[in-house]
Design an enzyme around this catalytic site. Sequence first.
Site, mmCIF file in Angstrom:
data_model
loop_
_atom_site.group_PDB
_atom_site.id
_atom_site.type_symbol
_atom_site.label_atom_id
_atom_site.label_comp_id
_atom_site.label_asym_id
_atom_site.label_seq_id
_atom_site.Cartn_x
_atom_site.Cartn_y
_atom_site.Cartn_z
ATOM 1 N N ASP A 73 5.298 13.525 -0.964
ATOM 2 C CA ASP A 73 4.403 13.492 0.173
ATOM 3 C C ASP A 73 3.035 13.202 -0.400
ATOM 4 O OD1 ASP A 73 4.136 13.698 3.037
ATOM 5 O OD2 ASP A 73 2.839 15.396 2.639
ATOM 6 N N PHE A 156 -1.230 -0.867 -0.981
ATOM 7 C CA PHE A 156 -0.916 -0.711 0.443
ATOM 8 C C PHE A 156 -1.842 0.356 1.035
ATOM 9 C CE2 PHE A 156 1.383 3.379 0.394
ATOM 10 C CZ PHE A 156 1.625 3.521 -0.962
ATOM 11 N N GLY A 157 -1.679 0.634 2.298
ATOM 12 C CA GLY A 157 -2.381 1.743 2.959
ATOM 13 C C GLY A 157 -3.889 1.721 2.756
HETATM 14 P P1 IMP Z 1 3.892 9.879 3.382
HETATM 15 O O1 IMP Z 1 4.874 8.767 3.459
HETATM 16 O O2 IMP Z 1 4.021 10.903 4.438
HETATM 17 O O3 IMP Z 1 3.817 10.468 2.001
HETATM 18 O O4 IMP Z 1 2.484 9.219 3.699
HETATM 19 C C1 IMP Z 1 1.713 8.688 2.699
HETATM 20 C C2 IMP Z 1 0.557 7.931 3.320
HETATM 21 O O5 IMP Z 1 -0.593 8.176 2.528
HETATM 22 C C3 IMP Z 1 0.778 6.420 3.256
HETATM 23 O O6 IMP Z 1 1.370 5.938 4.410
HETATM 24 C C4 IMP Z 1 -0.634 5.920 3.074
HETATM 25 O O7 IMP Z 1 -1.296 5.930 4.301
HETATM 26 C C5 IMP Z 1 -1.274 6.998 2.210
HETATM 27 N N1 IMP Z 1 -1.095 6.707 0.770
HETATM 28 C C6 IMP Z 1 -0.333 7.413 -0.097
HETATM 29 N N2 IMP Z 1 -0.378 6.857 -1.329
HETATM 30 C C7 IMP Z 1 -1.163 5.780 -1.210
HETATM 31 C C8 IMP Z 1 -1.543 4.785 -2.141
HETATM 32 O O8 IMP Z 1 -1.153 4.757 -3.321
HETATM 33 N N3 IMP Z 1 -2.355 3.823 -1.657
HETATM 34 C C9 IMP Z 1 -2.793 3.797 -0.373
HETATM 35 N N4 IMP Z 1 -2.439 4.673 0.544
HETATM 36 C C10 IMP Z 1 -1.624 5.690 0.118
#
Ligand code: IMP
Length: 201
Positions: A73, A156-157
Amino acid sequence: MKKIIFATGNQDKMGEIRSILSDWDMELQSMKEAGIELDIVEDGTSFEKNACIKASAVAAQVQEEGIVVLADDSGLEIDYLNKEPGIYSARYLGEDTPYSVKNQKILERMEGVPKQERTARFVCAIAAADINGEICVIRGTIEGYIGWEPSGANGFGYDPIFYLDEYGCSTAELSEEKKNELSHRGKALRAMRQKLEELSL
Ligand code: IMP
């Protein structure tokens, strides 16, 4: 341990994970490749809790010994915004909202904020579980700051607005290799690999 299943449906993340662990002689499957379909409610109050919820839920579907389920997460904590979006990073402004919009919104909320108050970090908690239950959870972080404009097309993100002082660029401007070397996910995954090797699982 004969196989690892990674509990994520996020293809971007899966790509990074494969690349980070590419020199490990271990079979690595995504949940989909392992034939596991689960809609997991991430209702924990911390990155660690959410990672444990996902790893345990998927491990409960596994029938064989020797399979370790890893789940992560992760998210972005911005100090000026009281650590928002934090555990809600994926859901911030709605799950399906493009990151160009999410990033722009954050830049707007940070308008006029001086550099020293723009500190932020990416956080990644990785949890491991097997057929017998939870094994351990590990956190990795990378410190940076929120820039004034999006830059870069890699990653990404939130990568285009997350800048690193020592490199003078955003994490979306780093090569994949460099990002994996420095990133929260890279650090947490390498530490988890070491831990699992020490435990001889
Ligand atoms: P999860 O899938 O619930 O862990 O959500 C992680 C979210 O955090 C992603 O969808 C991105 O919005 C953000 N995130 C996590 N790691 C990164 C990264 O390495 N780069 C950019 N955004 C990230």
